[in-house]
Design an enzyme around this catalytic site. Sequence first.
Site, mmCIF file in Angstrom:
data_model
loop_
_atom_site.group_PDB
_atom_site.id
_atom_site.type_symbol
_atom_site.label_atom_id
_atom_site.label_comp_id
_atom_site.label_asym_id
_atom_site.label_seq_id
_atom_site.Cartn_x
_atom_site.Cartn_y
_atom_site.Cartn_z
ATOM 1 N N ASP A 125 -3.625 5.288 5.919
ATOM 2 C CA ASP A 125 -2.352 5.143 4.836
ATOM 3 C C ASP A 125 -2.729 5.866 3.529
ATOM 4 O O ASP A 125 -2.284 5.484 2.598
ATOM 5 C CB ASP A 125 -2.372 3.537 4.505
ATOM 6 C CG ASP A 125 -1.011 3.254 3.904
ATOM 7 O OD1 ASP A 125 -0.392 3.977 4.049
ATOM 8 O OD2 ASP A 125 -1.091 2.114 3.238
ATOM 9 N N GLN A 179 1.117 -8.465 -5.494
ATOM 10 C CA GLN A 179 1.094 -8.839 -4.414
ATOM 11 C C GLN A 179 1.358 -8.063 -3.435
ATOM 12 O O GLN A 179 2.639 -7.831 -3.177
ATOM 13 C CB GLN A 179 1.589 -10.309 -4.178
ATOM 14 C CG GLN A 179 1.634 -11.192 -2.934
ATOM 15 C CD GLN A 179 1.989 -12.496 -2.778
ATOM 16 O OE1 GLN A 179 2.259 -13.067 -3.957
ATOM 17 N NE2 GLN A 179 2.154 -12.945 -1.733
#
Lengths: 251, 366
Positions: A156, A10
């Site tokens: 990113d 997560q």
Amino acid sequence: MALALTLIAQGAEAKVYRARLHADRAAQDVLLKHRFHKQYRHASLDASLTRSRVAGEARALIKCLRSGVSVPGIRMVDAPNGLLAIEWIQGSSVRFLLGSSDEPLDEPVDGDLPVSDQPQEHQHPLEPYGVSQDALMVLIGVEIAKMHLADVIHGDLTTSNMMLRLPSSSPSTSRLVLIDFGLAYTSSLVEDKAVDLYVLERAFASTHPDSEPLFTSVLNAYQTRMGKQWHAVARRLDEVRLRGRKRSMVG
Amino acid sequence: MPVRVRRSPLAKPDRPYLALGLEGSANKLGAGIIKHDVDGSSTVLSNVRHTYITPPGEGFLPRDTAQHHREWALNVIKDAVQKSGVSMQELDCICFTKGPGMGAPLQSVALVARTLSLLFNKPLVGVNHCVGHIEMGREITGAQNPVVLYVSGGNTQVIAYSRQCYRIFGETLDIAVGNCLDRFARVINLSNDPSPGYNIEQEAKKGTQLLPLPYATKGMDVSLSGVLTSTEALTMDKRFRSDGQPKGPDDKDFFTPADLCFSLQETVFAMLVEITERAMAHIGSKEVLIVGGVGSNERLQEMMGIMARERGGQVFATDERFCIDNGIMIAQAGLLSFRMGYTTPLSRTTCTQRFRTDEVHVAWRA
């Protein structure tokens, strides 16, 4: 709808599962990225953000796939529900393969990285891949150059967001795969490409010891592939480096 | 973040230490006295503040703010000393804000600090305003190693501690969130008393519709100026009713100042919570500490709490006494560095408007 869900991680953005979309035995595993509803956000704001982010990520992936950049294939998009299923990559992240210098992390950095089947023995992690460290850097440089030539900016770039496929799993396709296009966008500006590279340079420096020669070989490969476009990017990269952290604080 | 068991470099005090903190980097003038006792506890002996409040529609200008601080300095300090029950002679050091902040107000307060230092022969300690907020927040809430969201009129940063430095993970690329809210309060002519941000918060509670505004998070950074411009532009929209009332019985499609306050808050706070969550995921922390004036906004605290609970963590926040700029936080951070043997010689007691949080060597933490 999806079967046999296993939660892998997560992150801040999403929950990542390994899943199957069909009951069929021949069906292959997929990586399911679920941008779940954020309770703290106003419902309508959350819905529109989730929709546009899933669609944006899928769009960037498609653009890469069309231009021959090695990225995971798309298996399913359900933007209103925040679901994106992509091809499951059998392999490891480059961060793991290079052996990061950082303190061992309890959990993957961004949760968005599918890490699987990491070798447990004490051999060099790169061995099963039959690729030298130098060759790996060349693969990275080439893939980024292909992506930038298609005017996709990753947003990113880190060594966690690149994976190397295990050789057995799929012999024909390219070995290095760029992943996690959650922050990707389209731009032809030299500035954006230079910043993309600068982000990667900082990621190398902060996660891998003595990364300078490594990043240099990435840039060399990138330069070769970019051809005429390289000079403009190189010049801007020098400028971006001087800028360092965006600004000195005012007020 | 993996729990590193390392001893704190800060030894327990061999005697009680006392510090006076002086703050005046923006429109609040604050003075406070803190005591660090031999058992390691800290006590706030006094915490006095006086705010320079401008008429609705106007912000505070550096020159007038400095004037306000000069006029009130003696009263506020006298009050703080009196309430604390200690005398100036008993103090160990005098701490003042070195920066960041508005130049003229900073200088007026530094001048007062220097004068007191010479009068009573006490060493001076220059303090970074942001570090003051963080240290006070940690002291009051007891949060051990939180991700810090520092939100005020002049600063918007997501900070985490690492190797004796408060590293900035994300920050605003243009204006601060408090600045964004205050400026909008001026556009719709809300009062500056007690603060424009507080009045926005009250107004937003009455808002019902969420109007679409830009949402600009960039990685771990945010950009707020465009959101402000868009909200301002909506006040020119023909559906906007500045008095909050429909024009007639058929007037259904309209929005009010309260709706705009609500939309602005929901949007910018969602952006802030998102970048804080990214930082938490990145370093694997489960604690969040909110400091700075905007940190006293209950809606922001609520949203942050929901996010933290979703991640199995918790949020720490302080009330307006310690959130909003105050003298005691300067005393707290200053006394910590004083106990590590740090003082600022008189010749170096200058102020600076630009003083990044990550420039400070945090000697007192492991």
